[in-house]
Motif scaffolding. Structure first.
Motif, PDB file in Angstrom:
ATOM      1  N   PRO A 279      47.150 -13.358  94.842  1.00  0.00           N
ATOM      2  CA  PRO A 279      46.362 -12.604  95.736  1.00  0.00           C
ATOM      3  C   PRO A 279      46.589 -10.973  95.414  1.00  0.00           C
ATOM      4  O   PRO A 279      46.010 -10.139  96.314  1.00  0.00           O
ATOM      5  CB  PRO A 279      46.912 -12.866  97.029  1.00  0.00           C
ATOM      6  N   ASP A 280      47.413 -10.652  94.585  1.00  0.00           N
ATOM      7  CA  ASP A 280      47.936  -9.312  94.274  1.00  0.00           C
ATOM      8  C   ASP A 280      46.635  -8.277  93.833  1.00  0.00           C
ATOM      9  O   ASP A 280      46.304  -7.167  94.415  1.00  0.00           O
ATOM     10  CB  ASP A 280      48.778  -8.883  93.215  1.00  0.00           C
TER      11      ASP A 280
ATOM     12  N   ASN B 289      44.502  -7.578  97.300  1.00  0.00           N
ATOM     13  CA  ASN B 289      45.358  -6.795  97.945  1.00  0.00           C
ATOM     14  C   ASN B 289      45.420  -5.451  97.476  1.00  0.00           C
ATOM     15  O   ASN B 289      45.325  -4.182  98.284  1.00  0.00           O
ATOM     16  CB  ASN B 289      46.913  -7.273  98.183  1.00  0.00           C
TER      17      ASN B 289
ATOM     18  N   VAL C 170      42.130  -3.750  98.089  1.00  0.00           N
ATOM     19  CA  VAL C 170      42.042  -3.183  99.678  1.00  0.00           C
ATOM     20  C   VAL C 170      42.957  -2.010  99.834  1.00  0.00           C
ATOM     21  O   VAL C 170      42.469  -1.278 100.457  1.00  0.00           O
ATOM     22  CB  VAL C 170      42.787  -4.341 100.371  1.00  0.00           C
TER      23      VAL C 170
ATOM     24  N   TRP D 259      53.239   1.049  98.755  1.00  0.00           N
ATOM     25  CA  TRP D 259      52.946  -0.287  98.342  1.00  0.00           C
ATOM     26  C   TRP D 259      51.810  -0.418  97.055  1.00  0.00           C
ATOM     27  O   TRP D 259      52.305  -1.363  96.296  1.00  0.00           O
ATOM     28  CB  TRP D 259      52.216  -1.000  99.561  1.00  0.00           C
TER      29      TRP D 259
ATOM     30  N   SER E  31      52.699  -9.522  96.070  1.00  0.00           N
ATOM     31  CA  SER E  31      52.239  -9.422  97.564  1.00  0.00           C
ATOM     32  C   SER E  31      51.724 -10.768  98.083  1.00  0.00           C
ATOM     33  O   SER E  31      51.490 -11.773  97.349  1.00  0.00           O
ATOM     34  CB  SER E  31      51.044  -8.230  97.919  1.00  0.00           C
TER      35      SER E  31
ATOM     36  N   PHE F  16      48.542 -12.482 101.242  1.00  0.00           N
ATOM     37  CA  PHE F  16      47.568 -12.395 102.154  1.00  0.00           C
ATOM     38  C   PHE F  16      47.645 -13.423 103.228  1.00  0.00           C
ATOM     39  O   PHE F  16      47.363 -14.661 102.822  1.00  0.00           O
ATOM     40  CB  PHE F  16      46.177 -12.423 101.464  1.00  0.00           C
TER      41      PHE F  16
ATOM     42  N   THR G 284      49.540 -19.140 102.636  1.00  0.00           N
ATOM     43  CA  THR G 284      49.932 -17.793 102.477  1.00  0.00           C
ATOM     44  C   THR G 284      50.532 -17.733 101.177  1.00  0.00           C
ATOM     45  O   THR G 284      51.644 -17.755 100.824  1.00  0.00           O
ATOM     46  CB  THR G 284      50.892 -16.898 103.450  1.00  0.00           C
TER      47      THR G 284
ATOM     48  N   CYS H 258      57.742 -10.929  96.487  1.00  0.00           N
ATOM     49  CA  CYS H 258      56.805 -10.586  97.555  1.00  0.00           C
ATOM     50  C   CYS H 258      57.546  -9.526  98.572  1.00  0.00           C
ATOM     51  O   CYS H 258      58.034 -10.015  99.153  1.00  0.00           O
ATOM     52  CB  CYS H 258      56.136 -11.779  98.124  1.00  0.00           C
TER      53      CYS H 258
ATOM     54  N   ILE I  79      49.274  -8.582 103.721  1.00  0.00           N
ATOM     55  CA  ILE I  79      48.459  -8.267 104.409  1.00  0.00           C
ATOM     56  C   ILE I  79      48.065  -9.116 105.542  1.00  0.00           C
ATOM     57  O   ILE I  79      47.804 -10.432 105.347  1.00  0.00           O
ATOM     58  CB  ILE I  79      47.003  -7.833 103.849  1.00  0.00           C
TER      59      ILE I  79
ATOM     60  N   LEU J 119      49.299  -4.059 107.385  1.00  0.00           N
ATOM     61  CA  LEU J 119      50.436  -4.229 106.599  1.00  0.00           C
ATOM     62  C   LEU J 119      51.641  -4.516 107.259  1.00  0.00           C
ATOM     63  O   LEU J 119      52.071  -4.039 108.275  1.00  0.00           O
ATOM     64  CB  LEU J 119      50.725  -2.857 105.815  1.00  0.00           C
TER      65      LEU J 119
ATOM     66  N   ARG K 206      36.764  -7.267 100.036  1.00  0.00           N
ATOM     67  CA  ARG K 206      37.954  -8.011  99.346  1.00  0.00           C
ATOM     68  C   ARG K 206      37.436  -9.367  98.806  1.00  0.00           C
ATOM     69  O   ARG K 206      37.597  -9.591  97.716  1.00  0.00           O
ATOM     70  CB  ARG K 206      39.135  -8.259 100.224  1.00  0.00           C
TER      71      ARG K 206
END
Length: 403
Positions: A100-101, A104, A107, A120, A131, A133, A168, A176, A180, A199, A254
């Motif tokens: 999911p980087d 993210n 975003v 970040w 990261s 989400f 997640t 990680c 978010i 965050l 996103r």
């Protein structure tokens, strides 16, 4: 739309294809071996080597439209590159283009403060950290995201976060460092202004990774998909993205590009499955003939080629519309590809499994694992039924004034 790739994209396609053939495909077995040895949840040396090599070759952050931070490609330009990366389950991370980087980072580019970006975004762009989400919840039907019950309550200059999330992705990875979190912050507000994105650093007291969730028995280590508990987690109020109650607004920004990326990777996986199917059909014999000449196998190969091409064109059309008229106008097209691409990939992979016989469901070939991943994608980023409902609603809307 013009279907021709620009000279820039043609060059990148050649370079990414060569990198996959020379480095990524040969590393797949070694990656699995390193994951299987010792602690499965530690990063592998081979992946870090691939990342260093790709970064050294300038094949880095290709997904990001921002020309200063990324490659400056449009969705249409990036789509064929994502397809090539998607032909391997480890294909996206070496280029720092893995979910999911990617979502993210977009975003943070669009909605993060300068402080958020320094803390970040910069280490994410450099590949130093990863990261997660946190959106889906086990206690409610998250296909309707307004159901989310995990809470973020303001207490002076802090948020107090409580609740349970699952699926997640990435939260099991020790790299990680930031998550978010999307939670209920304004329960009395309008339906789509009740939730905020905040965050949450992974080392914040009260954040507990309960377990990795396997997908059809695959744990996707060292990345994984976690169930995460938030118990009186306190973070600064300034950690809110864009503003209180604007979580759905961010989600729409996103998820559009994220779905394009997922769909092109699905097409890349389907292409590689078709390649394996054709090779097996020509090499394997039964009843005195190559499998390609038995039953309706040649028809299945032809059907696979047509379906992949249709899915690719539909996806490119959605990407083109996102680039030219925006995600909101392209909403139906984005929903269409999200239904079509993983379903096509599943059909092609299933046919390839059948051609391979018992080997197709073993670990000797990647087909069973690919099938599990694509089946999961029919649920991730919204299940098929939600997207079909949106597509049907859009079509009916064209005729409501005539009724």
């Amino acid at each position: 739309m013009d279907f021709a790739y620009s000279p820039k994209v043609q060059q990148l396609r050649k370079r990414v294809t060569a990198f996959m053939q020379d480095h990524v495909y040969p590393a797949e077995v070694e990656f699995e071996r390193q994951v299987a040895e010792g602690d499965r949840w530690q990063p592998t040396a081979i992946m870090e080597q691939l990342k260093d090599r790709a970064r050294g070759e300038g094949l880095w952050n290709l997904f990001l439209p921002d020309s200063e931070l990324g490659a400056g490609l449009t969705n249409t330009e990036y789509a064929p590159l994502a397809e090539i990366m998607g032909s391997s389950l480890i294909g996206a991370e070496p280029f720092n283009c893995a979910a999911p980087d990617t979502g993210n980072m977009e975003v943070l580019v669009r909605y993060g403060s300068e402080a958020h970006k320094r803390q970040w975004l910069e280490p994410l762009l450099s590949g130093e950290i990863r990261s997660a989400f946190a959106m889906t919840e086990p206690g409610v039907a998250s296909s309707d995201a307004t159901n989310m019950q995990a809470t973020a309550v303001r207490d002076g200059d802090q948020w107090v976060i409580n609740g349970r999330k699952w699926w997640t992705s990435g939260a099991c990875d020790p790299r990680c460092k930031i998550m978010i979190f999307m939670g209920l912050s304004n329960p009395d507000g309008p339906r789509h202004q009740q939730h905020s994105m905040i965050l949450v650093p992974m080392d914040t007291p009260g954040v507990k990774v309960l377990r990795p969730l396997p997908v059809f028995g695959y744990d996707d280590a060292p990345h994984g998909h976690a169930e995460v508990l938030f118990e009186d987690v306190r973070v600064p109020y300034s950690n809110v993205l864009l503003g209180e109650g604007r979580g759905f607004e961010i989600a729409q920004g996103r998820l559009g590009p994220g779905r394009i990326h997922h769909c092109m990777r699905s097409i890349g996986m389907a292409e590689r499955a078709l390649k394996l199917m054709c090779e097996r059909a020509l090499e394997r014999t039964a009843f005195g003939k190559p499998l390609a000449r038995l039953g309706g196998n040649i028809d299945l190969i032809a059907e696979s080629r047509m379906e992949i091409n249709m899915a690719r064109l539909l996806t490119l059309n959605a990407a083109y519309m996102m680039d030219t008229v925006g995600n909101k106008v392209a909403a139906s097209e984005i929903a269409q590809i999200k239904v079509v691409a993983p379903n096509v990939a599943l059909k092609v992979i299933d046919r390839a499994i059948q051609i391979h016989g018992g080997a197709g469901v073993s670990d000797d070939f990647p087909l069973a694992y690919w099938y599990a991943m694509q089946r999961t994608l029919r649920l991730a980023d919204g299940p098929d039924e939600v997207h079909r409902a949106a597509i049907g609603k859009y079509e009916l809307g064209k005729y409501l004034h005539k009724a």
